[in-house]
Motif scaffolding. Structure first.
Motif, mmCIF file in Angstrom:
data_model
loop_
_atom_site.group_PDB
_atom_site.id
_atom_site.type_symbol
_atom_site.label_atom_id
_atom_site.label_comp_id
_atom_site.label_asym_id
_atom_site.label_seq_id
_atom_site.Cartn_x
_atom_site.Cartn_y
_atom_site.Cartn_z
ATOM 1 N N ILE A 72 0.810 -1.304 -0.069
ATOM 2 C CA ILE A 72 -0.034 0.176 0.021
ATOM 3 C C ILE A 72 0.760 1.208 -0.030
ATOM 4 C CG2 ILE A 72 -1.424 1.137 1.463
ATOM 5 C CD1 ILE A 72 -2.984 -1.466 2.295
ATOM 6 N N SER A 73 1.749 1.301 0.835
ATOM 7 C CA SER A 73 2.671 2.449 0.781
ATOM 8 C C SER A 73 3.560 2.587 -0.455
ATOM 9 C CB SER A 73 3.688 2.555 2.244
ATOM 10 O OG SER A 73 4.416 1.229 2.233
ATOM 11 N N SER A 74 3.763 1.407 -1.038
ATOM 12 C CA SER A 74 4.520 1.831 -2.349
ATOM 13 C C SER A 74 3.800 2.409 -3.262
ATOM 14 C CB SER A 74 4.957 0.433 -2.883
ATOM 15 O OG SER A 74 4.000 -0.525 -3.421
ATOM 16 N N GLN A 75 2.477 2.543 -3.130
ATOM 17 C CA GLN A 75 1.515 3.137 -4.218
ATOM 18 C C GLN A 75 1.227 4.724 -3.759
ATOM 19 O OE1 GLN A 75 0.490 1.690 -6.826
ATOM 20 N NE2 GLN A 75 2.001 0.246 -6.444
ATOM 21 N N GLY A 76 1.997 5.310 -2.534
ATOM 22 C CA GLY A 76 1.880 6.667 -2.248
ATOM 23 C C GLY A 76 0.935 6.797 -1.101
ATOM 24 N N PHE A 77 0.491 5.756 -0.527
ATOM 25 C CA PHE A 77 -0.492 6.082 0.381
ATOM 26 C C PHE A 77 0.164 6.123 1.880
ATOM 27 C CE2 PHE A 77 -3.266 4.134 -2.521
ATOM 28 C CZ PHE A 77 -4.419 4.879 -2.598
ATOM 29 N N GLU A 78 -0.311 6.868 2.730
ATOM 30 C CA GLU A 78 0.504 7.023 3.952
ATOM 31 C C GLU A 78 -0.590 6.710 5.242
ATOM 32 O OE1 GLU A 78 2.838 10.669 6.213
ATOM 33 O OE2 GLU A 78 1.863 11.052 4.099
ATOM 34 N N SER A 79 0.090 6.205 6.311
ATOM 35 C CA SER A 79 -0.896 5.560 7.415
ATOM 36 C C SER A 79 -1.345 6.931 8.001
ATOM 37 C CB SER A 79 -0.060 4.882 8.148
ATOM 38 O OG SER A 79 -0.542 4.718 9.637
ATOM 39 N N SER A 80 -2.528 7.146 8.150
ATOM 40 C CA SER A 80 -2.784 8.336 9.274
ATOM 41 C C SER A 80 -2.756 8.190 10.693
ATOM 42 C CB SER A 80 -4.380 8.595 8.902
ATOM 43 O OG SER A 80 -5.070 7.543 9.292
ATOM 44 N N PHE A 81 -2.770 6.879 10.972
ATOM 45 C CA PHE A 81 -2.304 6.357 12.506
ATOM 46 C C PHE A 81 -0.909 6.967 12.836
ATOM 47 C CE2 PHE A 81 -1.076 4.152 16.020
ATOM 48 C CZ PHE A 81 -1.969 3.953 16.971
ATOM 49 N N ARG A 82 -0.078 6.497 11.565
ATOM 50 C CA ARG A 82 1.244 7.014 11.986
ATOM 51 C C ARG A 82 1.606 8.523 11.889
ATOM 52 N NH1 ARG A 82 6.063 4.406 8.275
ATOM 53 N NH2 ARG A 82 5.702 2.699 9.902
ATOM 54 N N VAL A 83 0.997 9.027 11.277
ATOM 55 C CA VAL A 83 1.011 10.553 11.233
ATOM 56 C C VAL A 83 0.623 11.458 12.565
ATOM 57 C CG1 VAL A 83 0.184 12.669 10.007
ATOM 58 C CG2 VAL A 83 0.674 10.599 8.668
ATOM 59 N N VAL A 84 -0.689 10.784 13.078
ATOM 60 C CA VAL A 84 -0.979 11.122 14.372
ATOM 61 C C VAL A 84 -0.320 10.847 15.304
ATOM 62 C CG1 VAL A 84 -3.097 11.285 15.667
ATOM 63 C CG2 VAL A 84 -3.270 11.560 13.251
ATOM 64 N N ASN A 85 0.115 9.474 15.407
ATOM 65 C CA ASN A 85 0.628 9.086 16.809
ATOM 66 C C ASN A 85 2.285 9.102 16.636
ATOM 67 O OD1 ASN A 85 -1.776 8.296 18.340
ATOM 68 N ND2 ASN A 85 -2.285 7.126 16.455
ATOM 69 N N GLN A 86 2.938 9.232 15.579
ATOM 70 C CA GLN A 86 4.273 9.097 15.194
ATOM 71 C C GLN A 86 4.856 7.678 15.548
ATOM 72 O OE1 GLN A 86 6.116 11.839 14.483
ATOM 73 N NE2 GLN A 86 4.047 12.586 14.271
ATOM 74 N N ARG A 87 3.875 6.693 15.480
ATOM 75 C CA ARG A 87 4.350 5.350 15.370
ATOM 76 C C ARG A 87 3.030 4.609 14.728
ATOM 77 N NH1 ARG A 87 1.012 2.092 18.726
ATOM 78 N NH2 ARG A 87 -0.249 3.574 20.343
#
Length: 91
Positions: A72-87
């Motif tokens: 999923i991340s190879s297609q340019g998507f980013e985890s919103s959980f990671r963005v908010v929680n730094q993990r």
């Protein structure tokens, strides 16, 4: 905006291929929808316009347990959980 929601099979020794197939089908479908543009009143697929795509759902995994996260991340998507929680979330 295109919102895609999914619920992938829970990870396990016999589910790795299934999860990767489900992820590939999801991403191919999203890509086809974006590439085709919205039809009559459904979306404004004007040349040069960008479409926000949000993938949501229960992915039943993490970046350590299998390849779904990297696919999923190879297609340019980013985890919103990671963005908010730094993990990243852990199953």
């Amino acid at each position: 905006m295109l919102l895609a929601n999914t619920h992938l099979t829970f990870p396990g020794p016999n589910a790795i291929d299934t999860r990767e197939q489900q992820t590939t089908i999801l991403l191919e479908t999203v890509n086809l929808m974006v590439q085709s543009g919205f039809r009559q009143g459904s979306w404004a697929g004007e040349s040069g316009s960008s479409i926000v795509v949000v993938l949501a759902g229960d992915f039943n995994g993490d970046e350590i347990s299998d390849n779904v996260h990297s696919i999923i991340s190879s297609q340019g998507f980013e985890s919103s959980f990671r963005v908010v929680n730094q993990r990243e979330a852990v199953v």
